[in-house]
Structure formats: structure tokens, C-alpha cells
Write an enzyme that holds these catalytic residues in place. Structure first.
Site, PDB file in Angstrom:
ATOM      1  N   TYR A 138     -10.559  77.163  29.344  1.00  0.00           N
ATOM      2  CA  TYR A 138      -9.552  76.353  28.668  1.00  0.00           C
ATOM      3  C   TYR A 138      -8.256  76.397  29.491  1.00  0.00           C
ATOM      4  O   TYR A 138      -8.028  77.326  30.258  1.00  0.00           O
ATOM      5  CB  TYR A 138      -9.291  76.895  27.248  1.00  0.00           C
ATOM      6  CG  TYR A 138     -10.260  76.349  26.213  1.00  0.00           C
ATOM      7  CD1 TYR A 138     -11.625  76.553  26.342  1.00  0.00           C
ATOM      8  CD2 TYR A 138      -9.799  75.608  25.123  1.00  0.00           C
ATOM      9  CE1 TYR A 138     -12.515  76.046  25.412  1.00  0.00           C
ATOM     10  CE2 TYR A 138     -10.683  75.097  24.186  1.00  0.00           C
ATOM     11  CZ  TYR A 138     -12.032  75.312  24.331  1.00  0.00           C
ATOM     12  OH  TYR A 138     -12.910  74.805  23.410  1.00  0.00           O
ATOM     13  N   LYS A 184     -22.904  84.315  30.582  1.00  0.00           N
ATOM     14  CA  LYS A 184     -23.701  83.673  31.630  1.00  0.00           C
ATOM     15  C   LYS A 184     -23.550  84.565  32.863  1.00  0.00           C
ATOM     16  O   LYS A 184     -23.086  84.135  33.921  1.00  0.00           O
ATOM     17  CB  LYS A 184     -23.207  82.232  31.842  1.00  0.00           C
ATOM     18  CG  LYS A 184     -24.051  81.390  32.770  1.00  0.00           C
ATOM     19  CD  LYS A 184     -25.394  80.956  32.198  1.00  0.00           C
ATOM     20  CE  LYS A 184     -26.146  80.095  33.223  1.00  0.00           C
ATOM     21  NZ  LYS A 184     -27.550  79.847  32.841  1.00  0.00           N
ATOM     22  N   ASP A 216     -27.599  79.840  27.651  1.00  0.00           N
ATOM     23  CA  ASP A 216     -28.613  78.786  27.485  1.00  0.00           C
ATOM     24  C   ASP A 216     -29.727  79.265  26.561  1.00  0.00           C
ATOM     25  O   ASP A 216     -30.183  78.537  25.673  1.00  0.00           O
ATOM     26  CB  ASP A 216     -29.152  78.300  28.849  1.00  0.00           C
ATOM     27  CG  ASP A 216     -29.516  79.424  29.805  1.00  0.00           C
ATOM     28  OD1 ASP A 216     -29.239  80.613  29.494  1.00  0.00           O
ATOM     29  OD2 ASP A 216     -30.084  79.132  30.882  1.00  0.00           O
ATOM     30  N   ASP A 240     -17.121  77.685  21.330  1.00  0.00           N
ATOM     31  CA  ASP A 240     -16.830  76.337  20.833  1.00  0.00           C
ATOM     32  C   ASP A 240     -18.136  75.565  20.646  1.00  0.00           C
ATOM     33  O   ASP A 240     -18.388  74.952  19.606  1.00  0.00           O
ATOM     34  CB  ASP A 240     -15.914  75.627  21.840  1.00  0.00           C
ATOM     35  CG  ASP A 240     -15.612  74.198  21.430  1.00  0.00           C
ATOM     36  OD1 ASP A 240     -15.326  73.977  20.235  1.00  0.00           O
ATOM     37  OD2 ASP A 240     -15.673  73.304  22.294  1.00  0.00           O
ATOM     38  N   ASP A 244     -20.518  74.790  16.802  1.00  0.00           N
ATOM     39  CA  ASP A 244     -20.921  73.481  16.268  1.00  0.00           C
ATOM     40  C   ASP A 244     -22.425  73.480  16.001  1.00  0.00           C
ATOM     41  O   ASP A 244     -22.901  72.965  14.992  1.00  0.00           O
ATOM     42  CB  ASP A 244     -20.602  72.349  17.262  1.00  0.00           C
ATOM     43  CG  ASP A 244     -19.182  71.809  17.106  1.00  0.00           C
ATOM     44  OD1 ASP A 244     -18.305  72.571  16.659  1.00  0.00           O
ATOM     45  OD2 ASP A 244     -18.965  70.627  17.436  1.00  0.00           O
TER      46      ASP A 244
END
Ligand code: IPM
Ligand code: MG
Length: 352
Positions: A138, A184, A216, A240, A244
């Protein structure tokens, strides 16, 4: 109880007024409630030429808690990120040092039919995504190479990972004592640092089981077998995205509340969903995420666990009665608008 109410844009305004209605209903006259409303996002541009007007920031600083609706307008798509209305929220989170974002995904049994996943996959689902909220890819100040580890800490510094890690373990202790750290680490240097620090912090919490998962695989596991997760801790961008995804498991992202906390009790509470300009002003948005965010506010900023539980029970009660907004409607249930849903929860407060 001094609360800053920042409805923002689009459906943010409609859902926040229902959240406030339920807040008043649950507190009654027993608490001195001071609500102060201020503009943010597109509303901030309109009122003061700034998505986060200085007066709004000052109000937030001086409040015990902040109830945010959603910031973001359709024109944001044509703007640079820092100039978009939605950027106000990132500025506010940073300015108040709200680094721990709690996003619980809980399956209300009444909504199992609204999930796109099979019943047995989501029945009993109860997980908490803990998202670091200020670092990562970000926007932020460039950082560089950390002298001690040699890692490129453009995205995370060691103390930042440590403090979010501690929150994860403390939350897990109050739940099912499992932390899954998502990173990751096979390709990102910053994730290698993340994993190292999580392992080190985890040694201080031997009663909590720590596992690691690449992002993933975590995205896949969330739809394949989400019930394996208790607390999932991850960085800003992965959190983020995964929140969702987790939201949809529960039937609708319109059900997902969140709390953003810092080092003290002050917190910012908001639905995980955005301002949804396409459905704004039509009285069709689901206010339950905002209402459940109010429950989180009472729990985390004011230690009013009983009141928080009452809101959650009232939400469950209206769902049991068959009331549904458009996003969760199914055959055999009754479709209601934003306003009617909020009113029904406020009324149910006195019955649960
Ligand atoms: C969220 C939102 C925000 C984010 C946007 C509006 C900047 O998607 O809170 O999840 O990316 O953090
Ligand atoms: Mg998001």
C-alpha cells in the site's frame, strides 16, 4: 462515550444510520452517548475540498471510537490513488496508527442457503482474519534495506510484524488456539521476514498452534475447507483480498463487520464492503455489516461484551424471522429494505 460518525459516501450513509439506530437502542439511556458526525471521502471533498478534512481527523483523534460507513465515489476510477475519495480511509488508519484489522467471518446458520458453497463446507464456519493495516505494498514512505536482517523491508519492518503477530496469538487464545500465518515466503523477501518473526513470536505462545500457508494455497483452502481456520494472520494486501473471499463464504460481504485497532482502546469500526455507488440511495443495501460493526465497537472499545452479544443475538433473531435484504434473499424469506432491516434489529434488541 464519544463516537465519531463518518458515514462517507454511497451506501455508507444508509447503512451507518442503521448502525447508529441500533447503537442507541442497545444503550438506551444507561450511557452518556455523544455522537458527532463529520464528512469523509467524497463527502469530505464536497464539504471542505479534502477527502479527509482536518476537522474530521481532529474529531477522530478526540473520539473514543469511530464508526465509518464507506468512502469512495464513482469518479475515483479516473483519479490517481492518492487523489481518490477512498484514500481518506488509508490516511485515517495511518494517522491513528490503527494497525490491527479484525475481520471475523461467521456463518449465521439461517444464511447457509445464501452461501454459494455447499452446506457442509460452511456449516459452523467461524474464522477471524487479522490483517495488518498500515504496511505492505500500500502507499507509504519508501523504507529500504534493514541493516540487521539484510531484508528489503520496503513493505514490513520487524517490529511491525511482531506487534501484529502478538495480537494474533492473543486473539487465538480467546478462541480455538490456532494461528495460520499467510505469506508468500517463497518469492517475497518481506514475507521471509514475516515468517521468521511469526515463528519467533509464536515461541512465546506455546499453547497456540502455529501453521504457515502460502497465500495462493490459502485462497484455495478458504473455499475448499474453510473450517480448518481459526485466526488467519496476514499482511495488508493479502488480508484485503482474502477477507472479501471469506466474506462471501458467509453468504454476502454485506454481512461482514470489521474493527481496526491500535495500541489503545480507540478503534475504527466499519463494514468490509465499499460505498457501492450503483445501489446507493435505493434502500436496498444490507445494513447488517454496519450493525455488527457497532457490536464490535462495544466489545473492543468500551468493554461492553453483554451489549455486543445482544446486538449479535438481535441480528440472528431477525434472520430467524426470515427478513432478508436483496443480497441474501432466498425463496421462503421476506425481502426488506435497508431501513426496515435496521428497524427490525433495533426492535429485536429488547426481545433478546
Ligand atoms: C478495505 C478496502 C480498502 C482497502 C480500500 C477502500 C482502500 O478495500 O477496507 O478492505 O484496500 O483497505
Ligand atoms: Mg477490501
Amino acid at each position: 462515550m464519544k463516537i465519531a460518525v463518518l458515514p462517507g459516501d454511497g451506501i455508507g450513509k444508509e447503512v451507518t444510520s442503521q448502525g447508529v439506530k441500533v447503537l442507541r437502542a442497545v444503550l438506551g439511556d444507561a450511557h452518556a452517548l455523544e455522537l458527532h458526525e463529520a464528512p469523509i471521502g467524497g463527502a469530505g471533498f464536497d464539504a471542505a475540498g479534502d477527502s479527509l478534512p482536518p476537522a474530521t481527523l481532529e474529531l477522530a483523534r478526540q473520539s473514543d471510537a469511530i464508526l465509518h460507513g464507506a468512502s469512495g465515489v464513482a469518479e475515483d476510477e479516473k483519479r490517481l490513488p492518492q487523489q481518490a475519495a477512498g484514500f481518506a480511509l488509508l490516511r485515517l488508519r495511518k494517522a491513528l496508527n490503527l494497525f490491527a484489522n479484525l475481520r471475523p467471518a461467521f456463518m449465521f446458520p439461517e444464511l447457509i442457503g445464501s452461501s454459494t458453497l455447499k452446506r457442509e463446507v460452511v456449516d459452523g464456519l467461524d474464522l477471524l482474519i487479522l490483517r495488518e493495516l498500515n504496511g505492505d505494498v500500500y502507499y507509504g514512505e519508501p523504507r529500504g534495506i534493514d541493516a540487521s536482517s539484510g531484508f528489503n523491508t520496503m513493505r514490513y519492518t520487524e517490529p511491525e510484524v511482531e506487534r501484529i503477530g502478538r495480537v494474533a496469538f492473543q486473539l487465538a487464545r480467546q478462541r480455538r488456539k490456532k494461528v495460520c500465518s499467510v505469506d508468500k515466503a517463497n518469492v517475497l523477501e518481506t514475507s521471509a521476514l514475516w515468517r521468521q518473526v511469526m515463528i519467533r513470536v509464536g515461541r512465546d505462545y506455546p499453547d497456540v498452534e502455529l501453521s504457515h500457508m502460502l497465500v495462493d494455497a490459502a485462497a484455495m483452502m478458504l473455499v475448499r475447507n474453510p473450517k480448518q481456520f481459526d485466526v488467519m494472520v496476514t499482511g495488508n494486501i493479502f488480508g484485503d483480498i482474502l477477507s472479501d473471499e471469506a466474506g462471501m463464504l458467509t453468504g454476502s460481504i454485506g454481512m461482514l463487520p470489521s474493527a481496526s485497532l491500535g495500541d489503545d482502546k480507540k478503534g475504527l469500526y466499519e463494514p468490509v464492503h465499499g460505498s457501492a455507488p450503483d445501489i446507493a440511495g435505493k434502500d436496498i443495501a444490507n445494513p447488517l455489516a454496519s450493525i455488527l460493526s457497532v457490536a464490535m465497537m462495544l466489545r473492543y472499545s468500551f468493554d461492553l461484551e453483554e451489549h455486543a452479544l445482544r446486538i449479535e443475538r438481535a441480528v440472528r433473531e431477525v434472520l430467524r424471522k426470515g427478513l432478508r435484504t436483496a443480497d441474501i434473499v432466498e425463496p421462503g424469506t421476506r425481502r426488506v429494505g435497508t431501513e426496515e432491516m435496521g428497524e427490525a434489529v433495533a426492535v429485536a434488541i429488547s426481545q433478546v
